[in-house]
Write an enzyme that holds these catalytic residues in place. Structure first.
Site, short mmCIF file in Angstrom:
data_model
loop_
_atom_site.label_atom_id
_atom_site.label_comp_id
_atom_site.label_asym_id
_atom_site.label_seq_id
_atom_site.Cartn_x
_atom_site.Cartn_y
_atom_site.Cartn_z
N ASP A 487 0.60 -1.33 -0.09
CA ASP A 487 0.15 -0.09 0.13
C ASP A 487 0.84 1.09 -0.11
O ASP A 487 0.37 2.30 -0.31
CB ASP A 487 -0.91 -0.09 1.35
C1 GLC Z 1 -1.65 -3.71 5.37
C2 GLC Z 1 -2.76 -3.99 4.56
C3 GLC Z 1 -2.47 -4.67 3.32
C4 GLC Z 1 -1.39 -4.28 2.36
C5 GLC Z 1 -0.28 -4.43 3.59
C6 GLC Z 1 1.04 -3.91 2.90
O1 GLC Z 1 -1.28 -5.03 6.04
O2 GLC Z 1 -3.94 -4.25 5.22
O3 GLC Z 1 -3.76 -4.67 2.35
O4 GLC Z 1 -1.20 -5.48 1.78
O5 GLC Z 1 -0.39 -3.54 4.61
O6 GLC Z 1 1.11 -2.65 2.68
C1 GLC Z 2 -0.60 2.55 5.75
C2 GLC Z 2 0.33 1.19 6.30
C3 GLC Z 2 -0.12 0.12 5.67
C4 GLC Z 2 -1.57 -0.15 5.51
C5 GLC Z 2 -2.15 1.22 5.01
C6 GLC Z 2 -3.80 0.92 4.97
O1 GLC Z 2 -0.10 2.68 4.47
O2 GLC Z 2 1.48 1.58 6.37
O3 GLC Z 2 0.59 -0.98 6.14
O4 GLC Z 2 -1.82 -1.00 4.56
O5 GLC Z 2 -2.01 2.23 5.71
O6 GLC Z 2 -4.28 2.03 4.80
#
Ligand code: GLC
Ligand code: GLC
Length: 828
Positions: A487
């Site tokens: 993300d």
């Molecule tokens: C969080 C989110 C997931 C994403 C991950 C890596 O765990 O829930 O959807 O893939 O972060 O950014």
């Molecule tokens: C932030 C976190 C990531 C998560 C995302 C969800 O970017 O670092 O882990 O998946 O929020 O919105």
């Protein structure tokens, strides 16, 4: 250092010291009513949706204070002293404190000055309520004159509004009190048809429903005025902050025990029967009274507990293993499966790290959660798949999240995370392999919940695949969109404004930045789709086809041709010499390459491409995995990338917003470690796969709880990487894809007991030092007893099924009526 121990026999973790490094929590409820409970009785409850139907209040930024919860106070009416048997909120030095977190229940008990109190908290199956079953015992040689005070603080339903809109909320609170039951009915007068209640089984000496008279002005939960006085104020809330508290007097002879049951619940009335009498403003309590009466009876509470135990016993029995490693056994047989239920139910919405007001159910997350859940309650997995698919957009793309109550896509977070659609294919494939229920593919499912847009689920999968084909970049690799699985890799964001969301800000056209990760995911999903296409029974004739009809075969071959093209693109443009590249940025520059100054190598593509089978035939997979070992592996797990980003990169986005070593910036992001485990298993390296599995296994890390700090019975999303000053410290426990992926990696790839369309495949890739292991797996109504014996150092499998030597590694379904199958496996 440990703060408790595992009681595997009872499937409990027993915390023996209340001041754990962080609150160590458990989940109550596994269907519609949920509670989060910490080891000192902190936490909150909600019905279905943590944001829209919150029952009890939670104060934000509350870790590690952990204040606010399901507090019971005891008071000695001879000495006028009072204390909390759950340690919080009064924090007295308790004798014999113990918290047992079990499967769907928690028991918190202690002794203080000769008075023992033990509370069992649980949510009965199929009910929208929680029981607090309190037993108080007088161990003193003399009679004890005691008071018990209960307490909860209500949330005014919408948790977000509750914590922000005080100008209104201080004037809306309303309650009713009748027969030792406190009814919380804020907004029931207008559009709500639901209310909460808090009941007590004993005759009460008093009550409070307004926070201020109970606590006293300027006081906290650690020193309520009512406790100091030994009397409730009998307050009736009108506006301000409705609470519920009962006061029960208990005179106990030496050695005497007494039980009191408190019931906190949620109830709905039909709109036209909200009031009783109908022209009044009084809550109609007719239908709720029976439920309350039932559970105020300790015998019903005991029966509910027994049912819950049996329920979990039946769920966990579906897959049980006996390996030489106690940590593996404990996680697979008990805690990892249990955590998979929590992630299935709650996704990433409500924990002590997820506020319950931010995130609904994630499209990507929920599909992955199925991998660790589908074998337990396939019918619920089925329903979930159909719900998720109904939020898919006509383009094949997806809302990133949806709200569990409305089941509608959540517009605030939007879409265009270009990996999202493919996870649906993987979720459906896992469901089909587990159940063989091909009918799900024919279910009519709308797009974006738009009535009239229904198409068979199968068509949704096709659109998922097409979505990427319509969005290829300059190298023939998938365009990344807002981000892919990571993300925080926001290659089209280019945000220089403080506070702007990296998730929803897009300043670029998005026609250049490409993701090698999505390419790997596309290959895996594409092969699954091709197989589903071949095997899908013709929708008209219900017979399952032995060989696909020609149109299906043509379609499947088309998918496979696209996969082959993508693999070629990965070989040509996604390989950096020693490992897979991560991406191309908006300038066409490489991300995750030896040419980069920082972020030269990323875990996601090494894990996912090898897991998907890319580079198995040409040595790339082995090379990539060796590079992971060399550059990314640490004693606490595998970090996400190296070197960590030491500054903010406008063209990379949120990943470089974190200080080095945390979260996506070179933290050990546990979710993707199992991809490498599976990759190692695919190249036949059982020692390495199991080594990685052990590094992040919470039970194995119990010994270093002072470093790890999170619960030793569940996975956390992240462990700080080597660039952080707190290397080895975990954060964000419970709600993480780590649960499902580790469960999947250990059971299906390392132990190798794998669901497949043709039967149960058995292909272990375990450490060379293991003499063998045993497993019991229920699969499509048959119980398989698997006994693996190592006779040589490799991964070659010879199967004897019910005494008959069988070629290959798949155990075909037994003849009709056979329910037990014994499989002897020799590994050589
Ligand atoms: C969080 C989110 C997931 C994403 C991950 C890596 O765990 O829930 O959807 O893939 O972060 O950014
Ligand atoms: C932030 C976190 C990531 C998560 C995302 C969800 O970017 O670092 O882990 O998946 O929020 O919105």
């Amino acid at each position: 250092m440990k703060f408790g121990y595992f009681d595997d026999q009872r499937r409990e973790y027993v915390i023996t010291q209340p001041d754990t490094p962080l609150p160590w929590i458990n989940y109550l409820g596994c269907q519609a009513y949920f509670g989060i409970i910490s080891n000192t009785a902190g936490g909150y409850s909600f019905y279905r949706d943590a944001r829209l139907r919150r029952l009890t209040r939670y104060r934000y930024n509350n870790v590690p204070f952990d204040l606010g919860g399901r507090y019971i106070y005891l008071r000695d009416n001879q000495s006028n002293q009072f204390w909390s048997p759950s340690w919080q909120p009064t924090r007295h030095q308790l004798e014999r404190y113990e918290c047992r977190h079990g499967m769907g229940y928690s028991i918190i008990g202690s002794e203080y000055q000769g008075v023992e109190a033990r509370t069992r908290y649980l949510v009965p199956l199929d009910e929208n309520l929680e029981i607090w079953q309190l037993t108080v015992t007088n161990h003193r040689p003399a009679p004890a004159k005691l008071s018990v005070f209960s307490s909860v603080e209500f949330c005014l339903w919408d948790a977000q509004d509750d914590s922000a809109n005080f100008q209104r909320n201080f004037s809306t609170g309303q309650v009713e009190i009748e027969d030792e039951v406190i009814y919380h009915k804020t907004e029931y007068r207008e559009r709500r048809d639901h209310f909460a209640y808090f009941a007590c089984s004993a005759k009460i000496a008093g009550f409070d429903t307004q926070r201020e008279p109970f606590l006293g002005p300027y006081r906290g939960w650690d020193s309520p005025l009512a406790l100091e006085r030994g009397e409730s104020a009998n307050s009736v809330a009108h506006g301000w902050a409705p609470i519920a508290s009962h006061h029960v007097k208990l005179d106990l002879k030496p050695g005497e025990s007494r039980q009191i049951v408190f019931v906190l619940g949620y109830h709905e009335n039909p709109k036209e029967q909200k009031f009783d009498p109908p022209d009044s403003q009084t809550v109609n309590k007719k239908s709720v009274k029976a439920v309350i009466a039932k559970y105020r009876n300790p015998a019903s509470a005991d029966a509910a507990f027994e049912q819950l135990r049996q329920y979990w016993d039946s769920l966990l029995r579906i897959c049980q293993v006996e390996t030489p490693c106690v940590h593996t056994n404990r996680m697979v047989n008990i805690w990892n499966a249990y955590q998979c239920m929590a992630t299935f139910n709650i996704s990433r919405s409500a924990s002590f790290y997820e506020s319950g007001i931010g995130r609904g159910l994630g499209f990507r997350d929920s599909n992955q959660d199925l991998l660790g859940f589908v074998h337990m309650v396939p019918s619920r997995a089925r329903e979930r798949i159909l719900d998720i698919a109904a939020t898919q957009l006509p383009s094949g793309g997806a809302y990133h999240q949806y709200q569990p109550l409305t089941k509608r896509g959540n517009n605030d977070i939007g879409g265009n995370f270009n990996d999202d659609p493919h996870w649906l294919i993987l979720g459906v494939a896992a469901y089909l392999k587990e159940t063989g229920d091909w009918s799900i593919l024919e279910e009519p499912v709308p797009y974006d919940n738009e009535p009239g847009s229904e198409q068979p689920l199968y068509e949704h999968l096709q659109r998922s695949f097409q979505y990427t084909l319509a969005r290829l970049g300059p190298h023939g690799l998938p365009l990344i969109g807002r981000a892919d699985w990571n993300d925080c890799l926001n290659l089209n964001c280019f945000s220089d404004t403080p506070g702007q969301s990296f998730q929803t800000t897009t300043n670029k056209e998005g026609q250049v930045a490409e993701s090698v990760f999505i390419a790997g995911l596309f290959c895996l999903a594409g092969r699954e789709l091709a197989e589903i296409t071949c095997r899908r029974p013709c929708p008209d004739g219900k017979e399952k086809l032995q060989s696909p009809c020609s149109s299906a075969a043509k379609l499947a071959n088309g998918y496979l041709a696209e996969v082959a093209r993508m693999e070629e693109a990965i070989r040509q443009h996604g390989w950096d010499g020693e490992w897979f590249l991560r991406a191309y940025d908006d300038f066409g520059g490489k991300v995750g390459s030896k040419e980069c100054e920082e972020g030269k190598i990323f875990i996601e593509t090494q894990g996912f491409c090898t897991l998907a089978g890319a580079g198995l035939d040409n040595g790339m997979a082995r090379k990539a995995l060796a590079s992971v070992r060399q550059h990314l592996a640490t004693e606490h797990g595998i970090v996400l990338q190296q070197p960590a980003y030491s500054r903010y990169y406008l063209e990379l986005g949120e990943i470089s917003s974190y200080p080095p070593g945390y979260k996506e910036n070179a933290g050990i992001f546990c979710h993707n470690n199992p991809w490498v485990m599976i990759g190692e298993a695919r190249v036949g390296n059982g020692d390495s796969a199991f080594d990685y599995y052990s590094l992040i296994n919470p039970s194995k890390r119990e010994e270093i709880s002072e470093i790890h700090r999170c619960e030793p019975y569940v996975y956390a999303q992240m462990i700080a990487g080597m660039d952080a000053p707190t290397h080895g410290e975990a954060k964000n426990s419970w709600l993480t894809g780590t649960a499902a992926w580790n469960y999947f990696a250990i059971t299906q790839w390392i132990l190798g007991i794998r669901t497949s369309y043709d039967g149960l495949e058995i292909a272990p890739v375990v450490p060379k030092g293991w003499k063998g292991f045993k497993a019991t797996r229920k699969f499509r109504g048959v119980t398989y007893q698997v006994d693996v014996e190592r006779v040589g150092p490799g991964n070659n499998v010879a199967l004897t099924v019910d005494g008959v030597l069988t070629a290959g590694d798949v155990v075909a379904p037994p003849p009709e009526g056979v329910r037990q199958v014994a499989v002897k496996v020799t590994l050589s």
